[in-house]
Enzyme design. Structure first.
Site, mmCIF file in Angstrom:
data_model
loop_
_atom_site.group_PDB
_atom_site.id
_atom_site.type_symbol
_atom_site.label_atom_id
_atom_site.label_comp_id
_atom_site.label_asym_id
_atom_site.label_seq_id
_atom_site.Cartn_x
_atom_site.Cartn_y
_atom_site.Cartn_z
ATOM 1 N N CYS A 137 0.832 -1.204 0.000
ATOM 2 C CA CYS A 137 0.000 0.000 0.000
ATOM 3 C C CYS A 137 0.868 1.255 0.000
ATOM 4 O O CYS A 137 0.405 2.316 -0.372
ATOM 5 C CB CYS A 137 -0.929 -0.022 1.209
ATOM 6 S SG CYS A 137 -0.158 -0.647 2.703
ATOM 7 N N HIS A 138 2.116 1.153 0.370
ATOM 8 C CA HIS A 138 2.977 2.345 0.395
ATOM 9 C C HIS A 138 3.315 2.798 -1.018
ATOM 10 O O HIS A 138 3.799 3.892 -1.227
ATOM 11 C CB HIS A 138 4.238 2.039 1.198
ATOM 12 C CG HIS A 138 5.071 0.949 0.639
ATOM 13 N ND1 HIS A 138 4.911 -0.364 1.026
ATOM 14 C CD2 HIS A 138 6.048 0.974 -0.290
ATOM 15 C CE1 HIS A 138 5.804 -1.089 0.344
ATOM 16 N NE2 HIS A 138 6.482 -0.316 -0.467
#
Length: 113
Positions: A55-56
């Site tokens: 998700c980063h």
DNA sequence: CTGCTGACTGGTA
DNA sequence: GTACCAGCCAGCA
């Protein structure tokens, strides 16, 4: 896990983001089937605590980092560790580092845009 | 079903 | 450059 197919598509798309690249919420949403569901994607990302989903690598439009729970600094560090240069709350060469999901090859494309 | 929220986006001031 | 507004979509109470 995926209570809804939309969430499954989003997670699958994010999972396909290669290291060293980034995608915007809008891009992920578009790959999931709704180019305007950037907000919904953000909500899903918020719930994403699985390491299987990078998700980063999902950032906001214009190369802005967006958010990361309360650990935005960690997000910046993770991107930096993958070779992505982050200046302030922006990604350098964002356009060049932006990854787009592979569209489905179809025989007809007389007018792409 | 209705209403609110939010890791968004684009535009206007 | 920053601040605010309206539109949009999915999830949840």
């Amino acid at each position: 896990m995926s209570s809804t197919p939309f969430r499954a598509r989003v997670l699958a798309t994010v999972r396909r983001i290669p290291p060293g690249r980034v995608a915007t919420y809008g891009d992920v949403a578009a790959a999931a089937g709704s180019p305007r569901a950037s907000r919904a994607v953000g909500n899903i990302m918020r719930d994403c605590r699985s390491a299987a989903v990078p998700c980063h690598r999902v950032i906001a439009a214009g190369g802005q980092l967006g958010g990361y729970g309360g650990n935005l600094q960690m997000k910046r560090e993770l991107l930096r560790a993958e070779g992505i240069i982050v200046a302030g709350n922006r990604v350098r060469e964002f356009t060049a580092r932006r990854w787009k999901a592979p569209g489905r090859p179809r025989q007809s494309n007389v007018n792409p845009r």
